[in-house]
Structures are given as structure tokens and as C-alpha cells.
Scaffold this motif. Structure first.
Motif, PDB file in Angstrom:
ATOM      1  N   GLY A 206       0.800  -1.218   0.000  1.00  0.00           N
ATOM      2  CA  GLY A 206       0.000   0.000   0.000  1.00  0.00           C
ATOM      3  C   GLY A 206       0.831   1.264   0.000  1.00  0.00           C
ATOM      4  N   GLN A 207       1.897   1.298   0.778  1.00  0.00           N
ATOM      5  CA  GLN A 207       2.736   2.496   0.830  1.00  0.00           C
ATOM      6  C   GLN A 207       3.404   2.759  -0.512  1.00  0.00           C
ATOM      7  N   ALA A 208       3.892   1.701  -1.133  1.00  0.00           N
ATOM      8  CA  ALA A 208       4.540   1.861  -2.435  1.00  0.00           C
ATOM      9  C   ALA A 208       3.534   2.281  -3.500  1.00  0.00           C
ATOM     10  N   ALA A 209       2.310   1.737  -3.431  1.00  0.00           N
ATOM     11  CA  ALA A 209       1.271   2.101  -4.399  1.00  0.00           C
ATOM     12  C   ALA A 209       0.896   3.568  -4.253  1.00  0.00           C
ATOM     13  N   ARG A 210       0.769   4.023  -3.005  1.00  0.00           N
ATOM     14  CA  ARG A 210       0.462   5.442  -2.765  1.00  0.00           C
ATOM     15  C   ARG A 210       1.564   6.329  -3.345  1.00  0.00           C
ATOM     16  N   ALA A 211       2.814   5.968  -3.043  1.00  0.00           N
ATOM     17  CA  ALA A 211       3.945   6.764  -3.523  1.00  0.00           C
ATOM     18  C   ALA A 211       4.022   6.776  -5.042  1.00  0.00           C
ATOM     19  N   ALA A 212       3.801   5.615  -5.665  1.00  0.00           N
ATOM     20  CA  ALA A 212       3.865   5.533  -7.129  1.00  0.00           C
ATOM     21  C   ALA A 212       2.783   6.391  -7.773  1.00  0.00           C
ATOM     22  N   MET A 213       1.564   6.364  -7.218  1.00  0.00           N
ATOM     23  CA  MET A 213       0.477   7.160  -7.775  1.00  0.00           C
ATOM     24  C   MET A 213       0.738   8.650  -7.575  1.00  0.00           C
ATOM     25  N   ARG A 214       1.174   9.013  -6.396  1.00  0.00           N
ATOM     26  CA  ARG A 214       1.440  10.429  -6.128  1.00  0.00           C
ATOM     27  C   ARG A 214       2.598  10.943  -6.982  1.00  0.00           C
ATOM     28  N   ASP A 215       3.629  10.116  -7.170  1.00  0.00           N
ATOM     29  CA  ASP A 215       4.747  10.524  -8.034  1.00  0.00           C
ATOM     30  C   ASP A 215       4.281  10.701  -9.472  1.00  0.00           C
ATOM     31  N   HIS A 216       3.440   9.774  -9.924  1.00  0.00           N
ATOM     32  CA  HIS A 216       2.920   9.836 -11.293  1.00  0.00           C
ATOM     33  C   HIS A 216       2.152  11.132 -11.530  1.00  0.00           C
ATOM     34  N   LEU A 217       1.219  11.449 -10.639  1.00  0.00           N
ATOM     35  CA  LEU A 217       0.401  12.647 -10.835  1.00  0.00           C
ATOM     36  C   LEU A 217       1.195  13.917 -10.542  1.00  0.00           C
ATOM     37  N   GLY A 218       2.202  13.812  -9.691  1.00  0.00           N
ATOM     38  CA  GLY A 218       3.107  14.945  -9.505  1.00  0.00           C
ATOM     39  C   GLY A 218       3.873  15.238 -10.781  1.00  0.00           C
ATOM     40  N   ARG A 219       4.251  14.201 -11.490  1.00  0.00           N
ATOM     41  CA  ARG A 219       4.940  14.384 -12.773  1.00  0.00           C
ATOM     42  C   ARG A 219       4.012  15.011 -13.808  1.00  0.00           C
ATOM     43  N   VAL A 220       2.708  14.679 -13.757  1.00  0.00           N
ATOM     44  CA  VAL A 220       1.739  15.312 -14.659  1.00  0.00           C
ATOM     45  C   VAL A 220       1.717  16.819 -14.412  1.00  0.00           C
ATOM     46  N   ILE A 221       1.735  17.218 -13.135  1.00  0.00           N
ATOM     47  CA  ILE A 221       1.768  18.646 -12.810  1.00  0.00           C
ATOM     48  C   ILE A 221       3.043  19.282 -13.352  1.00  0.00           C
ATOM     49  N   GLU A 222       4.172  18.593 -13.189  1.00  0.00           N
ATOM     50  CA  GLU A 222       5.437  19.120 -13.709  1.00  0.00           C
ATOM     51  C   GLU A 222       5.385  19.261 -15.229  1.00  0.00           C
ATOM     52  N   GLY A 223       4.725  18.297 -15.897  1.00  0.00           N
ATOM     53  CA  GLY A 223       4.590  18.383 -17.343  1.00  0.00           C
ATOM     54  C   GLY A 223       3.778  19.594 -17.772  1.00  0.00           C
ATOM     55  N   LEU A 224       2.724  19.894 -17.039  1.00  0.00           N
ATOM     56  CA  LEU A 224       1.915  21.074 -17.328  1.00  0.00           C
ATOM     57  C   LEU A 224       2.720  22.352 -17.112  1.00  0.00           C
ATOM     58  N   LEU A 225       3.483  22.371 -16.023  1.00  0.00           N
ATOM     59  CA  LEU A 225       4.340  23.529 -15.763  1.00  0.00           C
ATOM     60  C   LEU A 225       5.352  23.725 -16.883  1.00  0.00           C
ATOM     61  N   ALA A 226       5.974  22.625 -17.323  1.00  0.00           N
ATOM     62  CA  ALA A 226       6.982  22.714 -18.377  1.00  0.00           C
ATOM     63  C   ALA A 226       6.371  23.201 -19.682  1.00  0.00           C
ATOM     64  N   ALA A 227       5.169  22.711 -20.006  1.00  0.00           N
ATOM     65  CA  ALA A 227       4.526  23.091 -21.260  1.00  0.00           C
ATOM     66  C   ALA A 227       4.186  24.575 -21.282  1.00  0.00           C
ATOM     67  N   THR A 228       3.636  25.078 -20.171  1.00  0.00           N
ATOM     68  CA  THR A 228       3.279  26.491 -20.125  1.00  0.00           C
ATOM     69  C   THR A 228       4.506  27.366 -19.932  1.00  0.00           C
ATOM     70  N   GLU A 229       5.507  26.843 -19.228  1.00  0.00           N
ATOM     71  CA  GLU A 229       6.746  27.595 -19.041  1.00  0.00           C
ATOM     72  C   GLU A 229       7.463  27.795 -20.366  1.00  0.00           C
ATOM     73  N   MET A 230       7.375  26.784 -21.244  1.00  0.00           N
ATOM     74  CA  MET A 230       8.037  26.871 -22.537  1.00  0.00           C
ATOM     75  C   MET A 230       7.537  28.078 -23.316  1.00  0.00           C
ATOM     76  N   GLU A 231       6.221  28.295 -23.288  1.00  0.00           N
ATOM     77  CA  GLU A 231       5.662  29.453 -23.972  1.00  0.00           C
ATOM     78  C   GLU A 231       6.182  30.746 -23.359  1.00  0.00           C
ATOM     79  N   ALA A 232       6.219  30.776 -22.021  1.00  0.00           N
ATOM     80  CA  ALA A 232       6.682  31.976 -21.336  1.00  0.00           C
ATOM     81  C   ALA A 232       8.155  32.247 -21.662  1.00  0.00           C
ATOM     82  N   VAL A 233       8.968  31.205 -21.699  1.00  0.00           N
ATOM     83  CA  VAL A 233      10.388  31.362 -22.009  1.00  0.00           C
ATOM     84  C   VAL A 233      10.574  31.871 -23.434  1.00  0.00           C
ATOM     85  N   GLN A 234       9.794  31.331 -24.372  1.00  0.00           N
ATOM     86  CA  GLN A 234       9.894  31.786 -25.758  1.00  0.00           C
ATOM     87  C   GLN A 234       9.553  33.266 -25.882  1.00  0.00           C
TER      88      GLN A 234
END
Length: 253
Positions: A206-234
Motif C-alpha cells: 500500500g505504501q509503495a502504491a500510494r507513492a507511485a500514484m502520487r509521483d505519477h500525478l506529480g509528474r503530470v503537474i510538472e509536465g503542465l508547468l513545463a509546457a506552459t513555461e516553454m511558452e513563457a520562455v519563448q
């Protein structure tokens, strides 16, 4: 600029509404470039992701437009007040909620999941890879994967919550616009992250499953940040280049 009310609408809506009001009052005229993301974040005392959500919301409404490599400019189109309410929730806020809820769902599912359900999840992981290969819109296999984990908890209330969170993603024009921007820069559901969730569930950890899911969705947030940041950087790079050109011209006088 007055501070944003703490108990008002979602922050991105407050920022978008405040900028819309400034446009209607002539503070920002049609054709004028809006202040930078950093300046707006400081003005409203909000995070830069909140400013990005507000800008995308105003783009959807047709009040501003992003000019590649230049910035965000005011358009001629008036803002329809009833349209703002239809924008609903942003992708950052929604994914944060999913990270909290689905992390606990995965932990609970680890104690009750069956071998048959694990086989189903393995097939869905393979299907996620296939959808990525053909750049399928909607990520239906990803949705079924997360709902299958929720069903494995044997808790219908949790299934309903997870399903509602996924449905909100498709019902919100703002959320869909942000996710589409992430997709255009190559951000897709990562097979290896789903495999890690699956392996944790198969181990009934259970602990590993929680961590894996939270890491996965945390990476989704990072992906959104990177995508919008790219526009801002350009846009920032274009502004710097324009300033350099101006200084060169001045130096030649």
C-alpha cells in the motif's frame, strides 16, 4: 490594483476577471501587450502557474491572444460575462486534487485487488503505450486504468469520486486547453509510471502504491508547468532579442 479576496472565486478566475475589467476600463487597450507573467504574478500576489491559467482562460474567451515569440496582446473582442463561468477548473488544480485522492485510492486497492484485476491493469498499460504511439486524443486507456484501480477498492464512493474528477477534466474548456498544450510539446501518459503503480499493487504494498500514484500525478503537474513555461520562455527570449535590437539601433545613432 486591489488584493484578491481570499474567499472569492478560484484564483485564476479572479486574475482573469480583474484583467478583463482593466481592459473594459481602458487600462489595457486593444492591440496593447499585457505585462509579463512575472509582473502580473507580483501585482496579484499569486503564483506564475495561476497567471498562466488566467491567460489561457482569457485566450479561450477571445479577449487576448498569444503572439508566438512576442507576448500576450489584447484583442478587439469583448468579454461575455456568462462565458467566464463556463471555464470551470484549471488543470493544475484538478491534478492536485487527483494526486491527493488517487494516492489514497491506490493504497487501499493494494489490500483488496485480485489477480484478475491486475491482469486487466497490465492490458491497460499496454493500451496506454499504443495510444501514445498513435497520439490518440482523450487518453481513454489512462482513464480506464485509474478507474480500474478505484473499483479494486470495493468502495463505490471512491469510484464515484475518481470518475467525477476524470469527467471534470473533459467538461472544463480551460482544463482541456491546458492539457492540449502539454500534448503539443510531447507530454503523454508515461508507460513506465503506470507500470510502477501496477508492480506496487501486485506486491500488495500500500505504501509503495500510494507513492507511485502520487509521483505519477506529480509528474503530470510538472509536465503542465513545463509546457506552459516553454511558452513563457519563448516570449521572454523574444523580448530580450527585441531589446537588444533596439539597443543596437540606438548605438548606431
Amino acid at each position: 490594483m486591489l488584493p484578491l479576496p481570499a474567499n472569492g472565486p478560484r484564483l485564476y478566475r479572479q486574475v482573469a476577471d480583474a484583467i478583463a475589467a482593466d481592459i473594459r476600463q481602458g487600462v489595457h487597450a486593444p492591440g496593447q501587450r499585457l505585462p509579463s507573467e512575472r509582473d502580473l504574478a507580483e501585482t496579484f500576489d499569486v503564483s506564475r502557474p495561476t497567471v498562466r491559467e488566467a491567460m489561457i482562460a482569457l485566450e479561450i474567451l477571445g479577449l487576448v491572444e498569444a503572439r508566438h515569440g512576442s507576448g500576450i496582446y489584447v484583442t478587439e473582442q469583448a468579454l461575455a460575462s456568462e462565458a467566464a463561468a463556463e471555464l470551470d477548473i484549471g488543470a493544475f488544480e484538478l491534478t492536485e486534487a487527483r494526486r491527493l485522492v488517487e494516492g489514497e485510492v491506490a493504497a487501499l486497492a493494494a489490500a483488496t485487488i485480485t489477480d484478475q484485476e491486475l491482469t486487466e491493469l497490465a492490458a491497460l498499460v499496454a493500451e496506454i503505450g499504443e495510444e501514445n504511439a498513435r497520439n490518440a486524443v482523450g487518453e481513454q486507456a489512462d482513464r480506464r486504468f485509474h478507474l480500474a484501480i478505484a473499483r479494486a477498492t470495493r468502495n463505490t464512493a471512491l469510484v464515484g469520486v475518481v470518475e467525477q474528477l476524470w469527467d471534470m477534466r473533459y467538461q472544463s474548456p480551460l482544463c482541456m486547453a491546458m492539457l492540449e498544450r502539454a500534448r503539443t510539446v510531447g507530454d503523454q501518459p508515461r508507460v513506465e509510471e503506470h507500470q510502477r503503480i501496477l508492480h506496487s499493487l501486485a506486491a500488495r504494498d500500500g505504501q509503495a502504491a500510494r507513492a507511485a500514484m502520487r509521483d505519477h500525478l506529480g509528474r503530470v503537474i510538472e509536465g503542465l508547468l513545463a509546457a506552459t513555461e516553454m511558452e513563457a520562455v519563448q516570449r521572454a527570449r523574444a523580448e530580450v532579442a527585441a531589446k537588444r535590437d533596439e539597443l543596437r539601433r540606438r548605438g548606431g545613432l
